[in-house]
Design a protein around this motif. Structure first.
Motif, short mmCIF file in Angstrom:
data_model
loop_
_atom_site.label_atom_id
_atom_site.label_comp_id
_atom_site.label_asym_id
_atom_site.label_seq_id
_atom_site.Cartn_x
_atom_site.Cartn_y
_atom_site.Cartn_z
N LYS A 66 -46.43 6.70 11.13
CA LYS A 66 -46.81 5.27 10.34
C LYS A 66 -46.52 4.19 11.19
CE LYS A 66 -45.09 6.76 5.56
NZ LYS A 66 -43.82 6.85 4.18
N GLN A 67 -46.72 4.58 12.60
CA GLN A 67 -46.78 3.92 13.39
C GLN A 67 -47.59 4.10 14.45
OE1 GLN A 67 -42.29 3.19 13.32
NE2 GLN A 67 -43.02 0.85 14.04
N TYR A 90 -38.92 4.52 15.33
CA TYR A 90 -39.97 4.86 15.02
C TYR A 90 -40.31 5.44 13.86
CZ TYR A 90 -43.87 7.78 15.20
OH TYR A 90 -45.31 8.50 15.09
N ARG A 91 -41.45 5.26 12.99
CA ARG A 91 -41.36 5.55 11.34
C ARG A 91 -42.59 6.78 11.97
NH1 ARG A 91 -39.37 1.00 10.60
NH2 ARG A 91 -38.01 0.05 8.53
N GLU A 116 -36.60 8.43 5.61
CA GLU A 116 -37.09 6.91 5.03
C GLU A 116 -35.81 5.60 3.71
OE1 GLU A 116 -40.67 3.68 5.33
OE2 GLU A 116 -41.31 5.41 4.97
N GLY A 167 -43.36 10.71 8.17
CA GLY A 167 -42.10 9.20 6.64
C GLY A 167 -40.65 9.45 7.43
N ASP A 168 -40.28 10.20 8.05
CA ASP A 168 -38.93 9.85 8.70
C ASP A 168 -39.15 8.86 9.06
OD1 ASP A 168 -37.77 12.26 7.37
OD2 ASP A 168 -38.23 14.02 8.96
N VAL A 169 -37.34 8.24 9.99
CA VAL A 169 -37.26 7.47 11.13
C VAL A 169 -36.46 8.61 12.28
CG1 VAL A 169 -36.50 5.20 11.04
CG2 VAL A 169 -36.91 5.95 9.16
N TYR A 227 -32.46 5.72 5.57
CA TYR A 227 -32.41 4.65 6.30
C TYR A 227 -32.23 3.61 5.25
CZ TYR A 227 -34.20 1.47 10.32
OH TYR A 227 -33.91 0.50 10.65
N ARG A 228 -33.46 3.47 4.26
CA ARG A 228 -33.62 2.06 4.04
C ARG A 228 -32.22 2.28 2.95
NH1 ARG A 228 -36.81 3.83 0.22
NH2 ARG A 228 -38.58 3.13 1.97
#
Length: 220
Positions: free
Chosen positions: A125-126, A121-122, A182, A93-95, A185-186
């Protein structure tokens, strides 16, 4: 008439039984062949992994002054820059913000950091290379690490269809510049978007040119 019926029924029964038997017999070799193929495939993969691990071990032996660590995920790594003051590492979940380059085990470069560009990069999640996904999660901020990945956790039997060929072990050098949650970052993206929106709406100051009379007086 009754005898004819009995003969016809017997014939149909015989035909059905023969067809069923042929169908069953035809399927057995496929099943056996599939089992043999799977067994051979597993053996080939085991030999391939063993060969690649021997090559990686040879690389480590050539560099006795470098401390290599074995991960539980099937790869090895060493530090160029190590951060011993922080304890946090990226989690799901971190970026993560990182740079990386890819080389073969002889040190020939496939892709430079410039070509690959800074990455956002998430975590988990990617879709990225398996080894890289796992490696980033053990890094601390501002660390630079050399990962030695066997091909099965790199680009596998097909390569990347460009520079990296099939079954290619890799040296992947990663610099983890930063990582954050996340949510943080959002929020950061929203603040930037709001700032840019305000900048567009804000009228620009008019630039006044000096009058000709003032210019003439300056020239005199």
């Amino acid at each position: 008439m009754k005898a004819i019926r009995i003969i016809i029924v017997c014939c149909l029964f015989y035909i059905s039984f023969s067809a069923c038997k042929q169908h069953q017999d035809a399927r057995r070799p496929v099943s056996r062949a599939s089992g043999v193929f799977m067994k051979k495939s597993v053996e080939r993969n085991k030999k391939l992994i063993a060969t690649e691990e021997d090559r990686i071990e040879a690389v480590m032996k050539k560099n006795p002054n470098i401390s290599y660590f074995a991960s539980t995920k099937g790869y090895w790594y060493s530090y160029e820059t190590r951060n011993t003051s922080d304890t946090l590492t990226p989690k799901k979940g971190d970026v993560a913000f990182f740079n990386y380059e890819l080389k073969d085990l002889e040190g020939n470069v496939f892709y430079t950091e410039v070509e690959l560009r800074p990455q956002v990069y998430r975590v988990d999640k990617q879709e990225i290379m398996t080894g890289l996904r796992e490696g980033i999660k053990l890094m601390r901020k501002n660390e630079r690490v050399n990962f030695l990945f066997p091909s099965h956790i790199a680009y596998g039997y097909h390569g990347d269809n460009k520079e990296i060929g099939p079954n290619q072990p890799l040296i992947c050098t990663v610099t983890l510049n930063d990582f954050k949650s996340e949510a943080a970052y959002r929020k950061e993206l929203e603040q930037k978007a709001s700032f840019n929106s305000d900048s567009i709406k804000k009228p620009q100051r008019a630039i006044l040119k000096p009058k000709p009379a003032i210019q003439d007086s300056l020239q005199q």
